[in-house]
Design a protein around this motif. Structure first.
Motif, PDB file in Angstrom:
ATOM      1  N   LEU A 244       0.832  -1.205   0.000  1.00 25.67           N
ATOM      2  CA  LEU A 244       0.000   0.000   0.000  1.00 25.67           C
ATOM      3  C   LEU A 244       0.869   1.259   0.000  1.00 25.67           C
ATOM      4  O   LEU A 244       0.555   2.250  -0.660  1.00 25.67           O
ATOM      5  CB  LEU A 244      -0.937  -0.005   1.216  1.00 25.67           C
ATOM      6  N   ALA A 245       1.975   1.211   0.738  1.00 34.77           N
ATOM      7  CA  ALA A 245       2.870   2.377   0.795  1.00 34.77           C
ATOM      8  C   ALA A 245       3.481   2.664  -0.572  1.00 34.77           C
ATOM      9  O   ALA A 245       3.716   3.823  -0.924  1.00 34.77           O
ATOM     10  CB  ALA A 245       3.968   2.141   1.825  1.00 34.77           C
ATOM     11  N   LEU A 246       3.742   1.616  -1.347  1.00 33.46           N
ATOM     12  CA  LEU A 246       4.401   1.780  -2.655  1.00 33.46           C
ATOM     13  C   LEU A 246       3.402   1.872  -3.811  1.00 33.46           C
ATOM     14  O   LEU A 246       3.810   2.054  -4.958  1.00 33.46           O
ATOM     15  CB  LEU A 246       5.360   0.609  -2.903  1.00 33.46           C
ATOM     16  N   GLY A 247       2.108   1.706  -3.525  1.00 37.18           N
ATOM     17  CA  GLY A 247       1.102   1.765  -4.594  1.00 37.18           C
ATOM     18  C   GLY A 247       1.067   0.524  -5.459  1.00 37.18           C
ATOM     19  O   GLY A 247       0.591   0.566  -6.594  1.00 37.18           O
ATOM     20  N   VAL A 248       1.568  -0.590  -4.930  1.00 34.92           N
ATOM     21  CA  VAL A 248       1.653  -1.837  -5.702  1.00 34.92           C
ATOM     22  C   VAL A 248       0.262  -2.467  -5.839  1.00 34.92           C
ATOM     23  O   VAL A 248      -0.500  -2.510  -4.879  1.00 34.92           O
ATOM     24  CB  VAL A 248       2.625  -2.814  -5.016  1.00 34.92           C
ATOM     25  N   THR A 249      -0.066  -2.948  -7.039  1.00 32.89           N
ATOM     26  CA  THR A 249      -1.367  -3.593  -7.269  1.00 32.89           C
ATOM     27  C   THR A 249      -1.156  -4.921  -7.989  1.00 32.89           C
ATOM     28  O   THR A 249      -0.034  -5.313  -8.271  1.00 32.89           O
ATOM     29  CB  THR A 249      -2.280  -2.689  -8.117  1.00 32.89           C
ATOM     30  N   GLY A 381      -1.909  -5.396 -12.720  1.00 35.36           N
ATOM     31  CA  GLY A 381      -2.490  -4.527 -11.688  1.00 35.36           C
ATOM     32  C   GLY A 381      -3.288  -3.393 -12.299  1.00 35.36           C
ATOM     33  O   GLY A 381      -3.791  -3.506 -13.424  1.00 35.36           O
ATOM     34  N   GLU A 382      -3.391  -2.294 -11.557  1.00 36.94           N
ATOM     35  CA  GLU A 382      -4.236  -1.181 -12.008  1.00 36.94           C
ATOM     36  C   GLU A 382      -3.586  -0.413 -13.157  1.00 36.94           C
ATOM     37  O   GLU A 382      -2.544   0.204 -12.989  1.00 36.94           O
ATOM     38  CB  GLU A 382      -4.526  -0.214 -10.856  1.00 36.94           C
ATOM     39  N   LEU A 383      -4.240  -0.485 -14.311  1.00 39.95           N
ATOM     40  CA  LEU A 383      -3.791   0.253 -15.497  1.00 39.95           C
ATOM     41  C   LEU A 383      -4.817   1.351 -15.743  1.00 39.95           C
ATOM     42  O   LEU A 383      -5.963   1.066 -16.075  1.00 39.95           O
ATOM     43  CB  LEU A 383      -3.725  -0.695 -16.702  1.00 39.95           C
ATOM     44  N   PRO A 403       1.045  -0.202 -14.377  1.00 39.48           N
ATOM     45  CA  PRO A 403       1.382  -1.028 -13.210  1.00 39.48           C
ATOM     46  C   PRO A 403       2.837  -1.521 -13.156  1.00 39.48           C
ATOM     47  O   PRO A 403       3.399  -1.614 -12.077  1.00 39.48           O
ATOM     48  CB  PRO A 403       0.400  -2.200 -13.292  1.00 39.48           C
ATOM     49  N   SER A 404       3.441  -1.812 -14.307  1.00 47.21           N
ATOM     50  CA  SER A 404       4.844  -2.263 -14.289  1.00 47.21           C
ATOM     51  C   SER A 404       5.744  -1.191 -13.686  1.00 47.21           C
ATOM     52  O   SER A 404       6.652  -1.474 -12.903  1.00 47.21           O
ATOM     53  CB  SER A 404       5.334  -2.595 -15.696  1.00 47.21           C
ATOM     54  N   PHE A 405       5.489   0.059 -14.056  1.00 50.69           N
ATOM     55  CA  PHE A 405       6.287   1.190 -13.577  1.00 50.69           C
ATOM     56  C   PHE A 405       6.158   1.332 -12.060  1.00 50.69           C
ATOM     57  O   PHE A 405       7.150   1.487 -11.348  1.00 50.69           O
ATOM     58  CB  PHE A 405       5.825   2.463 -14.290  1.00 50.69           C
ATOM     59  N   VAL A 406       4.924   1.273 -11.577  1.00 46.15           N
ATOM     60  CA  VAL A 406       4.691   1.448 -10.138  1.00 46.15           C
ATOM     61  C   VAL A 406       5.196   0.232  -9.358  1.00 46.15           C
ATOM     62  O   VAL A 406       5.865   0.367  -8.332  1.00 46.15           O
ATOM     63  CB  VAL A 406       3.189   1.682  -9.858  1.00 46.15           C
TER      64      VAL A 406
END
Length: 439
Positions: A244-249, A381-383, A403-406
């Motif tokens: 959640l801290a890194l915005g990972v989905t 993940g979230e695109l 999502p790959s970038f995040v």
């Protein structure tokens, strides 16, 4: 600021203003620190197959333990977002589909949904079901590549050959349905480019049978395999608070226990009508991500089977002729272009339809001024697409939440403190597609 100030990049004054000379950034200081120490700095990639070919990892090691890890990106930069701003809304589809080239249809769907939201239109029912079916086939293909490349990077060549064998089945089917194996540009603003071929039901049913017979092989080959488990269990650990801290989905977040899947939490394209599960785990490691991807393939097959039942006759593009890209095309005798009858009709019978065809293709349609953000659940993940329109025939701004970038931000958190060999497993479990990351 002076040009010899070591804290900043060198600069020189020109007639165009101040120009900076940007060099290696802070890597020089990292190397300086390591000179008088037991530490060593190594480059992994970008040509190394374990970094998916275009990702460079700079690792600082003490022995074989990674003390610091940084990712260096930009080797596949295409400027797709900026290119879209110089093309009509429909032409943008051809660009965005090349971003995440393992999930081209997810990019097309998110981009077109954002345009449709700005226009205030909705694709016809049949087009929406076709989109869902194609998205799920694409998700299966993408996850198979994740399993195949992950297996290759960890030394399991049989996993690689099996994964690409099944993916070939997906690509054959997508080629039959859309005309292209990848980068389809099949989902268009207002619907899809054309209807499915007459034998689509038979072809999709055959594909479902093949996949149902072959998927258990992955469990036999990998799931219980002691070497595979030893390489993945406890590796690349990333708990839910770090996600959640890194915005990972995507599968990484679901492997940490949070059942966040936009198809369920913020449904689009009628996903609320489909019966499927969102698999989760609490192990938060690379093995859990592997298991989830295999299970998500099963769930996607379930959705594709439901799509076949939901497909009813009807239009596949909005009725509004000011939006619908001219799609009444058929193949001529030379195997290219339009049939002679269609050319005769628009050129011989109706000057208005010829003018309309010409203006729509060359200028494009106008989209009301405004801005939207539309996310979909891609295999990673979230695109999300943030589009800004000034009321013209091309976007004022296109920005993609890729999502790959995040997700790639999580690589240091997963890798620091572990062994070099575990970095490979961690990156494989992230499953980054660098075309989307760099875009």
């Amino acid at each position: 600021m002076t040009t010899n100030d070591t804290e900043y990049a060198d600069a020189r004054e020109t007639t165009e203003g101040r120009v900076y000379t940007v060099t290696g950034g802070d890597w020089d200081t990292v190397l300086d620190d390591a000179i008088h120490d037991e530490r060593i700095v190594i480059n992994l990639g970008p040509q190394h197959p374990s970094t998916h070919g275009v990702l460079r990892l700079v690792l600082e090691l003490e022995g074989e333990t990674v003390t610091q890890a940084r990712s260096v990106i930009g080797y596949l930069h295409t400027g797709i977002e900026k290119n879209c701003e110089y093309r009509t809304w429909t032409q943008g589809v051809t660009f965005v589909t090349r971003m995440d080239y393992l999930a081209p249809l997810s990019n097309e769907a998110a981009y077109c949904l954002a345009i449709e939201k700005l226009l205030g239109v909705e694709a016809p029912r049949r087009a929406q079901v076709i989109r869902v079916m194609l998205l799920e086939l694409n998700r299966i293909g993408s996850h198979l590549v994740a399993l195949a490349t992950g297996g290759m990077e960890l030394g399991s060549l049989t996993a690689m050959t099996a994964g690409f064998r099944e993916r070939e089945e997906v690509l054959h089917l997508l080629e039959h349905l859309t005309g292209l194996r990848m980068n389809h540009a099949f989902i268009r603003p207002g619907g899809v480019a054309q209807d499915l071929p007459a034998d689509y039901h038979q072809k999709v049913t055959e594909f479902l049978k093949i996949m149902d017979s072959r998927l258990p092989d992955y469990d036999k080959l990998l799931t219980g395999q002691p070497i595979w488990k030893n390489r993945l269990i406890g590796v690349g650990y990333l708990p839910v608070d770090a996600c959640l801290a890194l915005g990972v989905t995507g599968p990484i977040l679901r492997s940490a226990g949070l059942a966040w899947d936009l198809r369920k939490t913020e449904p689009y394209l009628g996903y609320e009508e489909y019966d499927f599960e969102v698999p989760t785990s609490t192990a938060a490691d690379a093995y859990a991500r592997y298991l989830l991807r295999v299970e998500e393939i099963h769930q996607s097959l379930k959705i594709v089977a439901q799509c076949l039942k939901k497909l009813e006759p009807g239009p596949v593009m909005v009725e509004d002729q000011k939006i619908a890209w001219p799609a009444k095309l058929s193949i001529g005798n030379d195997g290219m272009g339009n049939s002679l009858e269609h050319v005769r009709k628009i050129m011989g019978q109706s000057m208005e339809s010829l003018i309309h065809h010409f203006k729509l293709v060359t200028e494009g349609f106008k989209v009301p001024a405004g801005q939207v953000y539309v996310p979909v659940e891609s295999p990673r993940g979230e695109l999300g697409y943030h589009l800004v329109s000034d009321g013209g025939t091309r976007p004022l701004r296109v920005h993609v939440r890729e999502p790959s970038f995040v997700n790639l931000q999580s690589m240091p958190a997963m890798s620091e403190g572990s062994m070099v060999a575990d970095v490979i497993a961690a990156v494989a479990s992230i499953d980054p597609v660098m075309g989307g990351c760099d875009r």
